[in-house]
Every structure is written in structure tokens, then in C-alpha cells.
Motif scaffolding. Sequence first.
Motif, PDB file in Angstrom:
ATOM      1  N   THR A 121      21.249  53.275   6.089  1.00 32.83           N
ATOM      2  CA  THR A 121      20.447  52.254   5.633  1.00 32.83           C
ATOM      3  C   THR A 121      19.645  51.711   6.696  1.00 32.83           C
ATOM      4  N   GLY A 122      20.055  51.829   8.163  1.00 31.64           N
ATOM      5  CA  GLY A 122      19.331  51.373   9.390  1.00 31.64           C
ATOM      6  C   GLY A 122      19.713  49.879   9.566  1.00 31.64           C
ATOM      7  N   GLU A 123      20.748  49.394   8.632  1.00 32.36           N
ATOM      8  CA  GLU A 123      21.080  47.996   8.918  1.00 32.36           C
ATOM      9  C   GLU A 123      21.979  47.727  10.245  1.00 32.36           C
ATOM     10  N   HIS A 124      21.424  46.712  10.867  1.00 30.11           N
ATOM     11  CA  HIS A 124      22.352  46.257  12.053  1.00 30.11           C
ATOM     12  C   HIS A 124      23.569  45.750  11.770  1.00 30.11           C
ATOM     13  N   LEU A 125      24.737  46.359  12.123  1.00 26.25           N
ATOM     14  CA  LEU A 125      25.974  45.980  12.019  1.00 26.25           C
ATOM     15  C   LEU A 125      26.721  45.167  12.792  1.00 26.25           C
ATOM     16  N   ALA A 126      26.457  45.298  14.124  1.00 28.03           N
ATOM     17  CA  ALA A 126      27.127  44.443  15.148  1.00 28.03           C
ATOM     18  C   ALA A 126      26.288  44.637  16.580  1.00 28.03           C
ATOM     19  N   THR A 127      26.379  43.500  17.262  1.00 26.84           N
ATOM     20  CA  THR A 127      25.968  43.571  18.582  1.00 26.84           C
ATOM     21  C   THR A 127      27.335  42.909  19.510  1.00 26.84           C
ATOM     22  N   LEU A 128      27.465  44.032  20.482  1.00 27.04           N
ATOM     23  CA  LEU A 128      28.723  43.705  21.489  1.00 27.04           C
ATOM     24  C   LEU A 128      28.274  43.479  22.767  1.00 27.04           C
ATOM     25  N   PRO A 129      28.798  42.477  23.422  1.00 27.88           N
ATOM     26  CA  PRO A 129      28.080  41.849  24.438  1.00 27.88           C
ATOM     27  C   PRO A 129      28.847  42.332  25.699  1.00 27.88           C
ATOM     28  N   ASP A 130      28.364  41.834  26.971  1.00 28.60           N
ATOM     29  CA  ASP A 130      28.927  41.876  28.309  1.00 28.60           C
ATOM     30  C   ASP A 130      28.930  43.148  28.834  1.00 28.60           C
ATOM     31  N   VAL A 131      27.955  43.927  28.684  1.00 32.65           N
ATOM     32  CA  VAL A 131      27.402  45.129  29.500  1.00 32.65           C
ATOM     33  C   VAL A 131      26.396  44.942  30.199  1.00 32.65           C
ATOM     34  N   ALA A 132      26.490  44.638  31.264  1.00 31.10           N
ATOM     35  CA  ALA A 132      25.497  44.143  32.262  1.00 31.10           C
ATOM     36  C   ALA A 132      24.309  45.247  32.298  1.00 31.10           C
ATOM     37  N   HIS A 133      23.143  45.094  32.169  1.00 33.15           N
ATOM     38  CA  HIS A 133      22.111  46.110  32.080  1.00 33.15           C
ATOM     39  C   HIS A 133      22.470  47.434  31.629  1.00 33.15           C
ATOM     40  N   ALA A 134      22.871  47.185  30.355  1.00 34.71           N
ATOM     41  CA  ALA A 134      23.341  48.397  29.449  1.00 34.71           C
ATOM     42  C   ALA A 134      22.408  49.505  29.537  1.00 34.71           C
ATOM     43  N   ARG A 135      22.802  50.511  30.148  1.00 35.71           N
ATOM     44  CA  ARG A 135      21.613  51.751  30.365  1.00 35.71           C
ATOM     45  C   ARG A 135      21.918  52.820  29.280  1.00 35.71           C
ATOM     46  N   GLU A 136      22.963  53.545  29.485  1.00 31.30           N
ATOM     47  CA  GLU A 136      23.274  54.557  28.305  1.00 31.30           C
ATOM     48  C   GLU A 136      24.362  54.399  27.738  1.00 31.30           C
ATOM     49  N   ILE A 137      24.332  55.174  26.368  1.00 31.36           N
ATOM     50  CA  ILE A 137      25.706  55.189  25.618  1.00 31.36           C
ATOM     51  C   ILE A 137      25.889  56.667  25.063  1.00 31.36           C
ATOM     52  N   VAL A 138      27.170  57.002  25.059  1.00 28.70           N
ATOM     53  CA  VAL A 138      27.656  58.202  24.629  1.00 28.70           C
ATOM     54  C   VAL A 138      28.679  58.065  23.755  1.00 28.70           C
ATOM     55  N   VAL A 139      28.984  58.970  22.611  1.00 23.28           N
ATOM     56  CA  VAL A 139      30.305  58.801  21.616  1.00 23.28           C
ATOM     57  C   VAL A 139      31.223  59.926  21.828  1.00 23.28           C
ATOM     58  N   ASP A 140      32.430  59.532  21.758  1.00 25.33           N
ATOM     59  CA  ASP A 140      33.485  60.589  21.502  1.00 25.33           C
ATOM     60  C   ASP A 140      33.896  60.314  20.463  1.00 25.33           C
ATOM     61  N   PRO A 141      33.705  61.265  19.250  1.00 23.88           N
ATOM     62  CA  PRO A 141      33.929  61.275  18.019  1.00 23.88           C
ATOM     63  C   PRO A 141      35.677  61.497  17.807  1.00 23.88           C
ATOM     64  N   VAL A 142      36.110  62.137  18.672  1.00 22.60           N
ATOM     65  CA  VAL A 142      37.691  62.775  18.586  1.00 22.60           C
ATOM     66  C   VAL A 142      38.500  61.555  18.908  1.00 22.60           C
ATOM     67  N   SER A 200      23.802  44.187  26.485  1.00 21.15           N
ATOM     68  CA  SER A 200      24.869  44.443  25.169  1.00 21.15           C
ATOM     69  C   SER A 200      24.414  45.652  24.566  1.00 21.15           C
ATOM     70  N   VAL A 201      25.441  46.265  23.535  1.00 17.86           N
ATOM     71  CA  VAL A 201      25.099  47.419  22.924  1.00 17.86           C
ATOM     72  C   VAL A 201      25.221  47.023  21.329  1.00 17.86           C
ATOM     73  N   ALA A 202      24.430  47.809  20.588  1.00 17.65           N
ATOM     74  CA  ALA A 202      24.505  47.549  19.208  1.00 17.65           C
ATOM     75  C   ALA A 202      24.692  48.611  18.404  1.00 17.65           C
ATOM     76  N   VAL A 203      25.012  48.638  16.833  1.00 17.06           N
ATOM     77  CA  VAL A 203      25.662  49.420  16.307  1.00 17.06           C
ATOM     78  C   VAL A 203      24.713  49.276  14.831  1.00 17.06           C
ATOM     79  N   TYR A 204      24.194  50.375  14.434  1.00 19.79           N
ATOM     80  CA  TYR A 204      23.302  50.498  13.175  1.00 19.79           C
ATOM     81  C   TYR A 204      23.962  51.509  12.145  1.00 19.79           C
ATOM     82  N   SER A 205      23.724  51.250  10.820  1.00 26.78           N
ATOM     83  CA  SER A 205      24.008  52.377   9.955  1.00 26.78           C
ATOM     84  C   SER A 205      23.007  53.283   9.931  1.00 26.78           C
ATOM     85  N   GLN A 206      23.288  54.626   9.958  1.00 30.15           N
ATOM     86  CA  GLN A 206      22.567  55.710   9.675  1.00 30.15           C
ATOM     87  C   GLN A 206      22.032  55.774   8.304  1.00 30.15           C
TER      88      GLN A 206
END
Length: 348
Positions: A134-155, A126-132
Motif C-alpha cells: 500500500t505504500g503506507e508508512h509503518l514505522a520510524t526507528l530513531p538513533d541512527v546517526a546520519h543513516a546512509r544505507e540499509i540492507v535486509v537479511d531475510p533469513v 533514522s530509518v523507516a519502514v513502508y508497506s510494499q
Amino acid sequence: MTSSTRSRRRTIATALAAGSALALTGTATANAAAKAQPVESAPIAKGLYQSSYSERNHVLWATTAVGRPPVVSSSLVKLDPETLKTEATYTPPVTDAATGALEAVYGVAVDDEHNTVWTTNTRNNSVAVYSQKTGEHLATLPDVAHAREIVVDPVHDTAWASGFGDGTVVGFDTKTLKEKKRVSVEGSSPTGLAVNSLTGTVYAADLNNDQIIAVSPWSRTPRLIPTGDGPISIALSRTGLTAYTANQTAGTLSEVNLLTGKVTKTVPTGAGALSVATDARSGDVVVANRTAATVSVVDPWKGEVVKTVTTGANPNHVEVADGVAYVSEKSAGGPGGEDVIRRVTVGK
């Protein structure tokens, strides 16, 4: 926050400090100056994996996780990028009360537009989202098998994750935190990611097939582009027209023309090339060579290594921001066996 805005704020802060100087003792001034001095390296925690720089908050976020399942020691760490001092530590949610297992964090990327941090929870698929803020855990998003890396496209308001376990590249909406695109390449093993925010195309290093998987937000069919032997990490040039892959098997950096789909240069960097990042200021490319225990700075115009820095054992990841490379070392080089982050100056 833009660089110019940050520079103006720093100028104002400097002026205010100068106006207050008479009220400070010599000792206090010296202590303040010493506190602000950048350090070369610092122990962070055991099980250090990756880091990601937030321009908005001038913070370096790092992930740690120790051991095999059940992983009971993992954290998202907020660091001062100058002093490398820990400002806060956040523990991921517990996934199994009986064992104390945590939703351990490994890959990391910041989303400054929405003031969040995204992580890959590799062992929980899975992947997860946190608040910058407060550090609060906002969500866990499932179904990414052996999730390795993540990158953000802000546009394009998209976070892309690599599913190493089943050959998928998955896109999530950074506003709604819902899955928005999923592309699979049979037999592939996507690892490192880079995104072109101008076009919205994400590029994944395919470790097992010596290729780059290019996923356009407008197409259902990915483009497959050959690269070096054992590509595990990928970065883009400032123009987005060139990709660089760190090739773990070959110990090289490949330069790939994304228009023609051809490798244009191959540069030996060191055994176990594991992570690559580009410096937006100079255009230089930085490679962490895990087995060689070095960091190579490559001038892409010359097609050669122009600087080699010896690190502690097992440099695992490199993040470049404002002309500084932050190298995560799984060296256990701290006084208590902690892993270390090292600062390396990049550019001319």
C-alpha cells in the motif's frame, strides 16, 4: 516468489494470451507488445538517490530527496522494472508543520519476506519502514546517526543500517521493528553495506579508514579487514567468501578474500567509483563511476573490466537483478530536469 514460480506464471499467462489472440485487433496486439518492451533509460524525478528490486512483486523501488534541510520534496517511488514507468509515488511523513519538512528518504532496501520497504532518513538520523502493498508508512526507528544505507537479511529477519555520523552499524528485527544489535567502531565512517544471509554477518565499507567492518550476529567485537583507498560501497560474491569494494578515492574495485582478510585483486574502473553490485547469474561485478560518468562490468575471474557503458552525468547507485543493472543517475537529464534511471545488461 522464486524465479521458477515466476517463470511458470509467465508461461501460463502467455498461453492464456495466445488463446485470446483471435479476439484482439492487430493494433491492440502491437500496442500491448510495445508497452512491454524494456527501455534503456527514463526520467524519474529530481533528487534521485538509490533503488532496490523486489522479486516478490517484480517492482523497482527508488528514493528521491531534493535540497538541504528543511527538505520539502522527497518520495518513495514504485517503478515497473521493464518500462521504468512510475506506478505509484508515496510521500514521507511531515516532521515539521511550520516548514513542511519531510522525513526525507535516501537509502532503500526491500524485505520481500515481510513485503516491506526499508529506507534511511539521513537528515533525520533514522530509518523507516513502508508497506510494499500500500505504500503506507509503518514505522520510524530513531538513533541512527546520519543513516546512509540499509540492507535486509531475510533469513535472520534483520535489517542493518550504517550510521555514518557516529561509526555504528545497527540491526533491527524485521518482524517486530525493534532494535536488536548495535556495534560501534570508534573513528569509523560506515557507508555501504552487504550481508551474507547464510552466516548472518554484515559487512560495512569504512570510508575514512580504508577497511571493511564485519559484524557477526553472534559476536560483540567486529572484525576489521583492510581494503582499497576510500571504500564507499560493498558487495559480496555468490559464495559470500569474497567482498568487492568500490573505492571512491582511488577509482578502483578491490577484491577481498574474507577468509584471509587480504586484498587479492585491484581493478581500475573509473574516477569516483561510488557504488558496486554483483550479478548473481554471471558472477560479474558492476561499478558506477560517478566522476567518470561510466558503469564498469568487471569479470572477477579475469580481474579486468570487460564492458564499459557511458551514462549520463553523476551515476550515483547501481542495483542488479535478473542480469540487469539499474543505474541511478543524478544527471538532471530528463526534459524537466529529472534525474534518470538507466538499464544496463550484465553478464555473458
